[in-house]
Design an enzyme around this catalytic site. Structure first.
Site, PDB file in Angstrom:
ATOM      1  N   GLU A 198      66.065  33.270  98.214  1.00 12.02           N
ATOM      2  CA  GLU A 198      66.240  34.078  97.164  1.00 12.02           C
ATOM      3  C   GLU A 198      64.855  34.416  96.650  1.00 12.02           C
ATOM      4  O   GLU A 198      63.876  33.638  95.885  1.00 12.02           O
ATOM      5  CB  GLU A 198      66.839  32.873  96.155  1.00 12.02           C
ATOM      6  N   ASN A 206      76.779  30.387  91.524  1.00 12.01           N
ATOM      7  CA  ASN A 206      75.903  29.449  90.688  1.00 12.01           C
ATOM      8  C   ASN A 206      75.732  30.043  89.378  1.00 12.01           C
ATOM      9  O   ASN A 206      75.474  30.924  88.758  1.00 12.01           O
ATOM     10  CB  ASN A 206      74.242  29.649  91.207  1.00 12.01           C
ATOM     11  N   LYS A 225      74.732  28.368  86.721  1.00  9.73           N
ATOM     12  CA  LYS A 225      73.638  28.398  85.961  1.00  9.73           C
ATOM     13  C   LYS A 225      74.141  27.511  84.753  1.00  9.73           C
ATOM     14  O   LYS A 225      75.191  26.951  84.620  1.00  9.73           O
ATOM     15  CB  LYS A 225      72.510  29.373  85.745  1.00  9.73           C
ATOM     16  N   SER A 268      70.274  39.038  92.783  1.00 11.91           N
ATOM     17  CA  SER A 268      71.229  40.282  92.357  1.00 11.91           C
ATOM     18  C   SER A 268      72.275  40.805  93.361  1.00 11.91           C
ATOM     19  O   SER A 268      72.530  41.957  93.618  1.00 11.91           O
ATOM     20  CB  SER A 268      70.220  41.283  92.026  1.00 11.91           C
ATOM     21  N   GLY A 323      74.350  34.377  91.248  1.00 12.67           N
ATOM     22  CA  GLY A 323      74.351  34.083  89.911  1.00 12.67           C
ATOM     23  C   GLY A 323      75.309  34.824  88.940  1.00 12.67           C
ATOM     24  O   GLY A 323      76.360  34.846  88.847  1.00 12.67           O
ATOM     25  N   HIS A 331      66.295  25.196  93.358  1.00 14.65           N
ATOM     26  CA  HIS A 331      66.280  26.740  92.858  1.00 14.65           C
ATOM     27  C   HIS A 331      65.020  26.949  92.220  1.00 14.65           C
ATOM     28  O   HIS A 331      64.431  26.351  91.508  1.00 14.65           O
ATOM     29  CB  HIS A 331      67.345  26.561  91.956  1.00 14.65           C
ATOM     30  N   GLY A 367      68.284  37.889  89.041  1.00 14.36           N
ATOM     31  CA  GLY A 367      68.746  38.148  87.422  1.00 14.36           C
ATOM     32  C   GLY A 367      68.003  39.542  87.378  1.00 14.36           C
ATOM     33  O   GLY A 367      67.906  39.968  85.930  1.00 14.36           O
ATOM     34  N   GLU A 376      64.361  28.455  89.484  1.00 11.56           N
ATOM     35  CA  GLU A 376      64.392  28.057  88.268  1.00 11.56           C
ATOM     36  C   GLU A 376      63.785  26.614  87.827  1.00 11.56           C
ATOM     37  O   GLU A 376      63.402  26.572  86.858  1.00 11.56           O
ATOM     38  CB  GLU A 376      65.513  28.546  87.339  1.00 11.56           C
TER      39      GLU A 376
END
Ligand code: PGA
Length: 254
Positions: free
Chosen positions: A169, A9, A11, A215, A236, A97, A175, A99
């Protein structure tokens, strides 16, 4: 047997020049993907077709969108419909997701609509779920994740559920460098699979790939992927480095 998947991903990172180099390096490092495996790379909208061309001759490599809109078409300036993704040959799309749930206030109803639209256009959704830190520390994480599944998947037919990819996730691990331990991840993946078994039967539940995200790195992928209900990762930060991501691809169980 369900597929084992390494999903990247990106992003909102990389210019197309950088992205193109990254995909080319990745193909050089991991030229042969076993048939039981898939590499899916979720790139920003402007790169979808170009990235798809780059991997077209690479068996096992696929390009995904990172999102689509929850309406079919119309006066929604700046949005991208699932039908548009399908019209340029895209077969995968991340939905829900954390985010987007957080920054765009995406609701479970909108996510359910996105899932329906993906299926209408033969796009496989990668449906994300996962709890925030407050729930991990003081609540009931598996109950939280279960209700995310109930809220957005209940409207789907069993045949659609059977086509899903799910990504667990935990938000506190995205992250942050903090990974769920392999035991914590396996426990949640099993809870998700148990929910799918209760709701849709064992044959469907056993066929759905459930990816772990948060992560994942070259150095921890083998330990995470070694668990029976973890079918790969949604990655990510570490997917922005070809050597790291190739190591993660190499860590998928045979
Ligand atoms: P991360 O992101 O690997 O950088 O933690 C994972 C994701 O958000 O999909």
């Amino acid at each position: 047997m369900r597929k084992k998947i390494a999903a990247a991903n990106w992003k909102m990172n990389l210019s197309w020049k950088e992205g193109k180099e990254l995909i080319s390096q990745l193909i050089e490092l991991s030229p042969t993907i076993p048939t039981a495996h898939q590499v899916i790379i979720a790139v920003p909208f402007p790169y979808l077709e170009l990235a798809a061309q780059l991997v077209a001759a690479q068996p096992g490599y696929f390009i995904s969108a990172q999102n689509c809109y929850h309406k079919a078409a119309g006066a929604y300036t700046g949005e991208v419909a699932a039908s548009m993704l399908a019209s340029v040959g895209i077969k995968y799309c991340i939905v829900g997701h954390s985010e987007r749930r957080e920054y765009q206030q995406e609701t479970p109803e909108q996510l359910a609509a996105k899932l329906q639209l993906c299926f209408t256009h033969a796009i496989t959704p990668i449906f994300c779920c996962g709890e925030p830190l407050s729930v991990r520390e003081g609540g009931n994480p598996s109950e939280y994740v279960r209700s995310q599944l109930v809220d957005s998947l209940s409207c789907l037919a069993s045949e659609q559920i059977a086509q899903l990819i799910i990504a667990y996730e935990p938000i506190w691990a995205i992250g942050t460098g903090k990974t769920a331990s392999p035991e914590q991840a396996q426990e949640m993946h099993l809870a998700i699979r148990n929910y799918l078994t209760e709701s849709y039967g064992s044959a469907i539940a056993q066929g759905i790939p459930i990816l772990y995200g948060g992560s994942v790195k070259g150095s921890n992928a083998t330990a995470i992927f070694a668990n029976p209900d973890i079918d790969g990762g949604l990655v990510g930060g570490a997917s922005l480095n070809a050597v790291e991501f190739a190591t993660i691809i190499g860590a998928l169980p045979q």
